[in-house]
Design an enzyme around this catalytic site. Structure first.
Site, PDB file in Angstrom:
ATOM      1  N   LYS A  61       0.847  -1.211   0.000  1.00  8.99           N
ATOM      2  CA  LYS A  61       0.000   0.000   0.000  1.00  8.99           C
ATOM      3  C   LYS A  61       0.867   1.240   0.000  1.00  8.99           C
ATOM      4  CE  LYS A  61      -4.264  -1.908   1.559  1.00  8.99           C
ATOM      5  NZ  LYS A  61      -3.766  -3.202   2.052  1.00  8.99           N
ATOM      6  N   THR A  68      10.545   7.779  -3.044  1.00  4.56           N
ATOM      7  CA  THR A  68      10.512   6.638  -2.120  1.00  4.56           C
ATOM      8  C   THR A  68       9.683   5.500  -2.706  1.00  4.56           C
ATOM      9  OG1 THR A  68      10.613   8.271  -0.357  1.00  4.56           O
ATOM     10  CG2 THR A  68      10.116   6.015   0.297  1.00  4.56           C
ATOM     11  N   ILE A 167     -13.416 -10.592   1.641  1.00  2.00           N
ATOM     12  CA  ILE A 167     -14.174 -11.839   1.475  1.00  2.00           C
ATOM     13  C   ILE A 167     -13.984 -12.718   2.718  1.00  2.00           C
ATOM     14  CG2 ILE A 167     -14.432 -13.900   0.020  1.00  2.00           C
ATOM     15  CD1 ILE A 167     -15.049 -11.169  -1.387  1.00  2.00           C
ATOM     16  N   GLY A 172     -17.689 -10.409   3.090  1.00  7.12           N
ATOM     17  CA  GLY A 172     -18.014 -10.541   1.664  1.00  7.12           C
ATOM     18  C   GLY A 172     -18.129 -11.997   1.233  1.00  7.12           C
ATOM     19  N   ARG A 189      -7.641 -14.301   6.262  1.00  5.47           N
ATOM     20  CA  ARG A 189      -7.830 -15.098   7.483  1.00  5.47           C
ATOM     21  C   ARG A 189      -8.649 -16.361   7.265  1.00  5.47           C
ATOM     22  NH1 ARG A 189      -9.532  -9.763  10.715  1.00  5.47           N
ATOM     23  NH2 ARG A 189      -9.941  -9.209   8.540  1.00  5.47           N
TER      24      ARG A 189
HETATM   25  P1  XMP Z   1      -8.775 -10.865   5.342  1.00  6.29           P
HETATM   26  O1  XMP Z   1      -8.125 -11.592   6.464  1.00  6.29           O
HETATM   27  O2  XMP Z   1      -9.692  -9.782   5.790  1.00  6.29           O
HETATM   28  O3  XMP Z   1      -7.514 -10.165   4.614  1.00  6.29           O
HETATM   29  O4  XMP Z   1      -9.388 -11.747   4.315  1.00  6.29           O
HETATM   30  C1  XMP Z   1      -7.651  -9.263   3.560  1.00  6.29           C
HETATM   31  C2  XMP Z   1      -6.307  -8.937   3.023  1.00  6.29           C
HETATM   32  O5  XMP Z   1      -6.477  -7.886   2.074  1.00  6.29           O
HETATM   33  C3  XMP Z   1      -5.969  -6.688   2.623  1.00  6.29           C
HETATM   34  N1  XMP Z   1      -7.077  -5.758   2.569  1.00  6.29           N
HETATM   35  C4  XMP Z   1      -7.117  -4.749   1.760  1.00  6.29           C
HETATM   36  N2  XMP Z   1      -6.241  -4.385   0.872  1.00  6.29           N
HETATM   37  N3  XMP Z   1      -7.687  -2.590   0.319  1.00  6.29           N
HETATM   38  C5  XMP Z   1      -6.540  -3.280   0.144  1.00  6.29           C
HETATM   39  O6  XMP Z   1      -5.716  -2.885  -0.703  1.00  6.29           O
HETATM   40  C6  XMP Z   1      -8.591  -2.944   1.221  1.00  6.29           C
HETATM   41  O7  XMP Z   1      -9.627  -2.314   1.353  1.00  6.29           O
HETATM   42  C7  XMP Z   1      -8.281  -4.066   1.961  1.00  6.29           C
HETATM   43  N4  XMP Z   1      -8.958  -4.689   2.905  1.00  6.29           N
HETATM   44  C8  XMP Z   1      -8.181  -5.733   3.261  1.00  6.29           C
HETATM   45  C9  XMP Z   1      -5.540  -6.901   4.035  1.00  6.29           C
HETATM   46  O8  XMP Z   1      -4.376  -6.179   4.336  1.00  6.29           O
HETATM   47  C10 XMP Z   1      -5.312  -8.387   4.034  1.00  6.29           C
HETATM   48  O9  XMP Z   1      -4.014  -8.690   3.575  1.00  6.29           O
END
Ligand code: XMP
Length: 212
Positions: A61, A68, A167, A172, A189
């Site tokens: 991100k 940088t 998801i 989701g 997760r």
């Molecule tokens: P979980 O455990 O919630 O992990 O299934 C989700 C993964 O995706 C990343 N994540 C995001 N990445 N925008 C992003 O670019 C988002 O809105 C977002 N929400 C979750 C989170 O860091 C994890 O790796």
């Protein structure tokens, strides 16, 4: 390399070693996604290691000044990263610096899955999508747990690939997200915290079925 629409986020090794996990699910998935927790634990070498198994999307991100952002992006590409996630809100110059050569697949964040996403970023997705498009993004991140935003994004995204986290644990549903426009779903997760990640991923792949 596996195909399909599933991207497994490996954010923790508390239950499963990252390399073993990637290997065990590689036939069912399109890519793995790595983020700060794994890179801080294992070093950038983990990107190289996982790249020998599947595509590796590096979700740092990036949200910094252009110089940088470019320095970080160079390290990721040298390590074999398939794509890099950066925030679009830092503007065109910062995004273009991530895409420091044509071969970088830039995935730009234009909306987020967590409740705090509604405080700032989610109200600006249209402008962020325009910036992401003009910066030459390969894809965008749009929330898989927010059908309203996701389906609107889909209508305006053109050729951009839509990657949707949120998801499972964040509420989701894989099939709903795909029906609403996700090209790829990101699952963390629900997979890496499971006792049986292979079953979770293979069942998800069967559920996605004809949408693959
Ligand atoms: P979980 O455990 O919630 O992990 O299934 C989700 C993964 O995706 C990343 N994540 C995001 N990445 N925008 C992003 O670019 C988002 O809105 C977002 N929400 C979750 C989170 O860091 C994890 O790796």
């Amino acid at each position: 390399m596996g195909e399909g629409k599933i991207v497994v986020a490996i954010d923790s090794e508390l239950k499963h070693n990252a390399v073993d996990l990637a290997r065990s699910v590689s036939d069912y998935i399109y890519a793995v996604k790595v983020n700060w927790p794994l890179i801080l634990e294992r070093g950038i070498g983990i990107v190289k290691e996982l790249s020998s198994i599947t595509r590796v999307i590096c979700d740092l991100k990036l949200a910094d000044i252009p110089n940088t952002n470019r320095l970080i992006a160079e390290k990721i590409i040298s390590a074999g990263g398939f794509a890099i996630i950066a925030h679009a809100f830092c503007g065109m110059d910062s995004l273009k610096a991530v895409k420091f050569t044509e071969k970088v697949r830039l995935i730009s964040v234009i909306a987020m899955t967590h409740p705090g996403g509604d405080e700032y970023i989610n109200g600006h997705w249209e402008k962020l999508l325009k910036t992401a498009t003009e910066a030459g993004s390969y894809g965008i991140i749009a929330p898989g747990n927010n059908p309203v935003i996701l389906s609107r994004v889909k209508k305006s995204a053109g050729e951009l690939k839509i990657f949707s986290p949120g998801i499972g644990t964040q509420g989701g549903d894989p099939v709903t997200a795909i029906k609403n426009g996700a090209d790829f779903i990101i699952v963390g997760r629900t997979v890496y915290d499971s006792d049986d990640p292979v079953s979770v991923v293979s069942e998800m792949r069967s559920r996605i079925g004809s949408y693959d």
